[in-house]
Design a protein around this motif. Structure first.
Motif, PDB file in Angstrom:
ATOM      1  N   GLY A   8      -9.218  18.997  62.634  1.00 37.05           N
ATOM      2  CA  GLY A   8     -10.188  20.077  62.713  1.00 37.05           C
ATOM      3  C   GLY A   8     -10.708  20.323  64.114  1.00 37.05           C
ATOM      4  O   GLY A   8     -11.284  21.372  64.384  1.00 37.05           O
ATOM      5  N   MET A 119     -14.505  25.571  57.940  1.00 39.87           N
ATOM      6  CA  MET A 119     -13.186  26.203  57.880  1.00 39.87           C
ATOM      7  C   MET A 119     -12.141  25.457  58.706  1.00 39.87           C
ATOM      8  O   MET A 119     -10.962  25.801  58.677  1.00 39.87           O
ATOM      9  CB  MET A 119     -13.244  27.667  58.294  1.00 39.87           C
ATOM     10  N   HIS A 120     -12.559  24.422  59.436  1.00 41.25           N
ATOM     11  CA  HIS A 120     -11.592  23.594  60.160  1.00 41.25           C
ATOM     12  C   HIS A 120     -10.959  22.527  59.272  1.00 41.25           C
ATOM     13  O   HIS A 120     -10.021  21.839  59.695  1.00 41.25           O
ATOM     14  CB  HIS A 120     -12.270  22.905  61.344  1.00 41.25           C
ATOM     15  N   ARG A 148     -16.420  30.984  59.047  1.00 46.30           N
ATOM     16  CA  ARG A 148     -15.873  32.036  59.900  1.00 46.30           C
ATOM     17  C   ARG A 148     -14.803  32.843  59.165  1.00 46.30           C
ATOM     18  O   ARG A 148     -13.954  32.288  58.477  1.00 46.30           O
ATOM     19  CB  ARG A 148     -15.272  31.408  61.160  1.00 46.30           C
ATOM     20  N   ALA A 152      -8.297  33.985  64.236  1.00 48.53           N
ATOM     21  CA  ALA A 152      -8.605  32.671  64.808  1.00 48.53           C
ATOM     22  C   ALA A 152      -7.873  32.501  66.132  1.00 48.53           C
ATOM     23  O   ALA A 152      -6.769  33.024  66.309  1.00 48.53           O
ATOM     24  CB  ALA A 152      -8.173  31.569  63.849  1.00 48.53           C
ATOM     25  N   ARG A 156      -6.344  26.772  67.462  1.00 52.58           N
ATOM     26  CA  ARG A 156      -7.332  26.147  66.579  1.00 52.58           C
ATOM     27  C   ARG A 156      -6.763  25.946  65.186  1.00 52.58           C
ATOM     28  O   ARG A 156      -5.936  26.711  64.719  1.00 52.58           O
ATOM     29  CB  ARG A 156      -8.592  27.011  66.465  1.00 52.58           C
ATOM     30  N   ARG A 157      -7.251  24.945  64.523  1.00 53.02           N
ATOM     31  CA  ARG A 157      -6.893  24.677  63.133  1.00 53.02           C
ATOM     32  C   ARG A 157      -7.995  25.277  62.269  1.00 53.02           C
ATOM     33  O   ARG A 157      -9.052  24.695  62.083  1.00 53.02           O
ATOM     34  CB  ARG A 157      -6.802  23.159  62.923  1.00 53.02           C
ATOM     35  N   ILE A 158      -7.743  26.476  61.750  1.00 49.79           N
ATOM     36  CA  ILE A 158      -8.740  27.186  60.954  1.00 49.79           C
ATOM     37  C   ILE A 158      -8.098  27.681  59.664  1.00 49.79           C
ATOM     38  O   ILE A 158      -7.026  28.279  59.680  1.00 49.79           O
ATOM     39  CB  ILE A 158      -9.342  28.366  61.740  1.00 49.79           C
TER      40      ILE A 158
END
Length: 204
Positions: A8, A119-120, A148, A152, A156-158
């Motif tokens: 995350g 959300m991560h 969020r 993205a 990022r890991r979203i």
């Protein structure tokens, strides 16, 4: 120090300098405007999970609370300790979903905050995290979360996490939804990119 990125947190350490500058320009009172009327008025114990550089923790401390700021990214944690040195803020290197340091302490909080964190986490991580967070809440305590939505950053890991899914997960862990609201991003760069937020407040 973590030997490898905590799930995350990917992309944050690599861009820490740029992000620290961006975070400095965010006013916490503006960010929390949609939920601020529900925050505890009486001084209490607050846990800020994913505290970043500590702007939210500093704001909560200014309201009279004793804050534990949990942040796994060393660059953010160190910047926060420099920028917001306060006897009312304790910095802790810990992370979701296990929160192993905090759960081992067996401390309970009046308010737990997760701004721009949830959300991560992948689905199985969110399930474990909700259980562990629930154990850190005093009876009647509040959990405040923001999710969020929108494009993205590439590194990022979203995950795409909805408010309804999060409310259902919280209910399985005996957390009642008090508020569910939508809000635009307080960061102009994010607004221009089409980013918006869901804000959720739960009660133990």
């Amino acid at each position: 120090m973590h030997a490898s990125p905590v799930p995350g947190t990917e992309g944050y350490a690599d861009n820490a300098g740029q992000l620290i500058t961006r975070y400095t320009g965010v006013i916490a009172a503006d960010k929390y405007k949609v939920v601020s009327h529900l925050l505890p008025r009486r001084a209490g114990a607050v846990l800020d999970i994913g505290a970043g550089t500590g702007a939210d923790s500093a704001w909560l401390a200014s309201l009279g609370h004793k804050v534990v700021a949990v942040e796994p990214v060393a660059a953010f944690r160190e910047a926060g300790m420099r920028a917001h040195a306060s006897p009312d803020i304790e910095w802790v290197d810990d992370s979701l979903p296990a929160l192993s340091v905090m759960t081992a302490r067996e401390t309970r909080f009046d308010l737990v905050v997760l701004a721009a964190v949830w959300m991560h986490l992948a689905a199985e991580e969110r399930s474990a995290a909700m259980e562990n967070i629930g154990q850190l809440l005093k009876p009647g305590a509040l959990l405040v979360m923001s999710l969020r939505h929108g494009p993205a950053p590439e590194n990022r890991r979203i995950f795409d996490v909805s408010a309804s899914e999060t409310i259902a997960l919280a209910a399985r862990h005996h957390l009642k939804v008090v508020l569910s609201a939508q809000a635009p991003s307080v960061q102009q760069q994010n607004r221009h990119a089409g980013v918006s937020w869901s804000w959720l407040v739960f009660q133990r």
